[in-house]
Design an enzyme around this catalytic site. Structure first.
Site, PDB file in Angstrom:
ATOM      1  N   SER A   1       0.828  -1.210   0.000  1.00  0.00           N
ATOM      2  CA  SER A   1       0.000   0.000   0.000  1.00  0.00           C
ATOM      3  C   SER A   1       0.857   1.253   0.000  1.00  0.00           C
ATOM      4  O   SER A   1       1.970   1.263   0.545  1.00  0.00           O
ATOM      5  CB  SER A   1      -0.850  -0.010   1.277  1.00  0.00           C
ATOM      6  OG  SER A   1      -1.463   1.245   1.474  1.00  0.00           O
TER       7      SER A   1
ATOM      8  N   TYR B   1      -1.384  -0.029  10.431  1.00  0.00           N
ATOM      9  CA  TYR B   1      -1.706  -0.650   9.134  1.00  0.00           C
ATOM     10  C   TYR B   1      -0.524  -0.505   8.166  1.00  0.00           C
ATOM     11  O   TYR B   1      -0.053  -1.484   7.583  1.00  0.00           O
ATOM     12  CB  TYR B   1      -2.971  -0.017   8.532  1.00  0.00           C
ATOM     13  CG  TYR B   1      -3.150  -0.396   7.095  1.00  0.00           C
ATOM     14  CD1 TYR B   1      -3.548  -1.688   6.756  1.00  0.00           C
ATOM     15  CD2 TYR B   1      -2.859   0.494   6.059  1.00  0.00           C
ATOM     16  CE1 TYR B   1      -3.659  -2.072   5.424  1.00  0.00           C
ATOM     17  CE2 TYR B   1      -2.972   0.128   4.733  1.00  0.00           C
ATOM     18  CZ  TYR B   1      -3.376  -1.154   4.424  1.00  0.00           C
ATOM     19  OH  TYR B   1      -3.470  -1.522   3.113  1.00  0.00           O
TER      20      TYR B   1
ATOM     21  N   LYS C   1       2.158  -3.372   6.455  1.00  0.00           N
ATOM     22  CA  LYS C   1       2.413  -3.555   5.020  1.00  0.00           C
ATOM     23  C   LYS C   1       3.919  -3.452   4.724  1.00  0.00           C
ATOM     24  O   LYS C   1       4.446  -4.196   3.910  1.00  0.00           O
ATOM     25  CB  LYS C   1       1.626  -2.518   4.207  1.00  0.00           C
ATOM     26  CG  LYS C   1       0.142  -2.831   4.144  1.00  0.00           C
ATOM     27  CD  LYS C   1      -0.099  -4.110   3.350  1.00  0.00           C
ATOM     28  CE  LYS C   1      -1.518  -4.604   3.417  1.00  0.00           C
ATOM     29  NZ  LYS C   1      -1.734  -5.883   2.718  1.00  0.00           N
TER      30      LYS C   1
HETATM   31  C1  WQD Z   1      -9.077  10.247   0.625  1.00  0.00           C
HETATM   32  C2  WQD Z   1      -9.121  11.735   0.899  1.00  0.00           C
HETATM   33  C3  WQD Z   1      -9.628  12.295   3.181  1.00  0.00           C
HETATM   34  C4  WQD Z   1     -13.831  10.945   3.091  1.00  0.00           C
HETATM   35  C5  WQD Z   1      -6.526   5.318   2.835  1.00  0.00           C
HETATM   36  C6  WQD Z   1      -5.334   4.602   3.393  1.00  0.00           C
HETATM   37  C7  WQD Z   1      -4.521   4.049   2.287  1.00  0.00           C
HETATM   38  C8  WQD Z   1      -5.367   3.173   1.375  1.00  0.00           C
HETATM   39  C9  WQD Z   1      -6.549   3.923   0.888  1.00  0.00           C
HETATM   40  C10 WQD Z   1      -5.440   0.839   2.013  1.00  0.00           C
HETATM   41  C11 WQD Z   1      -8.471  12.114   2.217  1.00  0.00           C
HETATM   42  C12 WQD Z   1     -10.704  12.790   2.247  1.00  0.00           C
HETATM   43  C13 WQD Z   1     -12.515  11.211   2.789  1.00  0.00           C
HETATM   44  C14 WQD Z   1     -14.749  12.030   3.255  1.00  0.00           C
HETATM   45  C15 WQD Z   1     -12.960  13.572   2.813  1.00  0.00           C
HETATM   46  N1  WQD Z   1      -5.878   2.033   2.067  1.00  0.00           N
HETATM   47  N2  WQD Z   1     -12.071  12.497   2.648  1.00  0.00           N
HETATM   48  N3  WQD Z   1     -14.266  13.298   3.103  1.00  0.00           N
HETATM   49  O1  WQD Z   1      -6.877   8.252   3.585  1.00  0.00           O
HETATM   50  O2  WQD Z   1      -6.062   8.734   1.230  1.00  0.00           O
HETATM   51  O3  WQD Z   1      -6.057   6.432   2.077  1.00  0.00           O
HETATM   52  O4  WQD Z   1      -7.263   4.443   2.007  1.00  0.00           O
HETATM   53  O5  WQD Z   1      -4.438   0.421   1.527  1.00  0.00           O
HETATM   54  O6  WQD Z   1      -3.503   3.320   2.828  1.00  0.00           O
HETATM   55  O7  WQD Z   1      -4.565   5.505   4.159  1.00  0.00           O
HETATM   56  O8  WQD Z   1      -8.191   7.425   1.562  1.00  0.00           O
HETATM   57  O9  WQD Z   1     -10.498   7.477   0.764  1.00  0.00           O
HETATM   58  O10 WQD Z   1     -10.063   7.646   3.252  1.00  0.00           O
HETATM   59  O11 WQD Z   1      -9.505   9.565   1.789  1.00  0.00           O
HETATM   60  O12 WQD Z   1     -12.588  14.735   2.707  1.00  0.00           O
HETATM   61  O13 WQD Z   1     -15.953  11.857   3.524  1.00  0.00           O
HETATM   62  O14 WQD Z   1     -10.493  12.108   1.046  1.00  0.00           O
HETATM   63  O15 WQD Z   1      -9.381  13.231   4.196  1.00  0.00           O
HETATM   64  O16 WQD Z   1      -7.817  13.335   2.053  1.00  0.00           O
HETATM   65  P1  WQD Z   1      -6.745   7.835   2.183  1.00  0.00           P
HETATM   66  P2  WQD Z   1      -9.641   7.965   1.874  1.00  0.00           P
END
Ligand code: WQD
Length: 326
Positions: free
Chosen positions: A117, A141, A145
């Site tokens: 990841s 997490y 990985k």
């Molecule tokens: C994306 C962006 C949020 C929801 C995570 C893990 C990563 C991978 C994918 C597994 C961020 C913003 C989100 C909302 C928002 N997982 N957001 N409003 O955090 O980039 O990655 O998932 O391997 O390792 O860290 O993904 O989809 O949670 O968020 O503003 O309602 O959207 O703050 O900037 P993230 P995400």
């Protein structure tokens, strides 16, 4: 070759199974069905229900199905939960992998592809993250990985097994509505859920040092990601002793606000987002350099964020028909 695909009943795993079988590879799914769904596994693909922590069951599956390669996706993947339950994550993701690798190396399986990841990078301070960017995971997490990559690489060096670690960036979309992500832990499904409930999608912070103040990510269509697995699996087969570490992204940053604007357009809801405080631990920008896999294996993504959101929405509406606007 026959590939054992652990986690093959999950959202990403089921896409990998589909891409592998469509490319003419034989697949066997190994899944404990804790979050996986048996209905995602095609009827012609054998499904072994078991945990990767169960050494005997893994060994039997490898022998009974004549496995010659493993794609290991079975894992816990929620960053927030990993902070609350780190030992559980280490057990499932690191100990589970160690047990699996013991069985795999004892059976002399020649190829092993590991699902890693972008979380291994933590908060990278560069515009484009290359595979050489230092890994400083910020969550248990991400740590599991990174430790997983070490285990896989060390086992490969010791035995000659060809190995690869694929560092997925932000995965979204579906190759078919029935394969869509049923979890609501990432931006796109979270925005769908808010809209379906008559609420405004949320932006977690708009005071980041980015062009529109919202976080920037590299979104990759799950169908592209699955194709990358086929490409890498084939590369491992033809090159014993290989040791690959590859980013899987598009190399293009998209902001949260842009994503939500597109979600509004695709769904027809047109509901302006509300801005809430930052979510702790979110890096401002994480965008892959997708150059290495393109140069070394000739792979690159085909789909854009519009394709991701439209296909994810079809899957969402299948499960939540009342959410459809027209
Ligand atoms: C994306 C962006 C949020 C929801 C995570 C893990 C990563 C991978 C994918 C597994 C961020 C913003 C989100 C909302 C928002 N997982 N957001 N409003 O955090 O980039 O990655 O998932 O391997 O390792 O860290 O993904 O989809 O949670 O968020 O503003 O309602 O959207 O703050 O900037 P993230 P995400």
């Amino acid at each position: 070759m026959t590939w054992l695909i652990t986690g093959g009943a999950g959202y990403i795993g089921a896409h990998v199974v589909r891409a592998m079988t469509e490319a003419g590879e034989r697949a066997v799914v190994y899944d404990d069905l804790s979050t996986g769904v048996a209905a995602r596994v095609p009827a012609e693909v054998p499904l072994v229900r078991g945990s990767v922590l169960d050494a005997d069951r893994v060994a039997r599956a490898l022998a009974e199905h004549g496995i010659t390669g493993v794609v290991h996706l079975a894992a816990k993947k929620q960053v927030g939960e990993s902070v609350q339950r780190p030992l559980h994550y280490y057990r499932e993701n690191v100990e589970g992998l160690r047990v699996l690798l013991e069985a795999v190396t004892a059976a002399q399986v020649p190829s092993f592809l590991f699902s890693s990841s972008a979380a291994v990078y933590g908060m990278p301070d560069v515009d484009l993250v290359t595979e050489e960017t230092p890994c400083r995971p910020l969550s248990p997490y991400g740590e599991t990985k990174l430790a997983g990559e070490w285990l896989v690489r060390a086992a490969g060096r010791a035995t000659g097994m060809a190995t690869a670690a694929l560092r997925y960036f932000n995965v979204a979309g579906a190759a078919a509505p029935e394969l869509a992500d049923t979890g609501v832990s990432n931006l796109v499904p979270m925005a769908f859920e808010r809209l379906s409930q008559g609420a405004a999608p949320r932006i977690f912070g708009d005071d980041y040092p980015t062009p529109d103040g919202t976080c920037v990510r590299d979104y990759i269509h799950v169908a592209d990601l699955a194709e990358a697995h086929v490409t890498v699996a084939r590369a491992l087969r033809s090159a014993p002793g290989t040791d690959l570490t590859l980013n899987i992204g598009r190399g293009e940053g998209v902001s949260v606000r842009e994503m939500i604007d597109r979600v509004n357009a695709v769904t027809g809801y047109d509901r302006p987002p509300t801005v809430t405080p930052r979510r702790p631990g979110d890096p401002a920008r994480v965008v892959a350099s997708a150059a290495r896999i393109a140069t070394e294996l000739g792979w690159q993504a085909k789909y854009d964020v519009q394709d991701m959101i439209a296909s994810a929405w079809e899957g969402w509406v299948r499960v939540h028909p009342e959410a459809a606007r027209s």
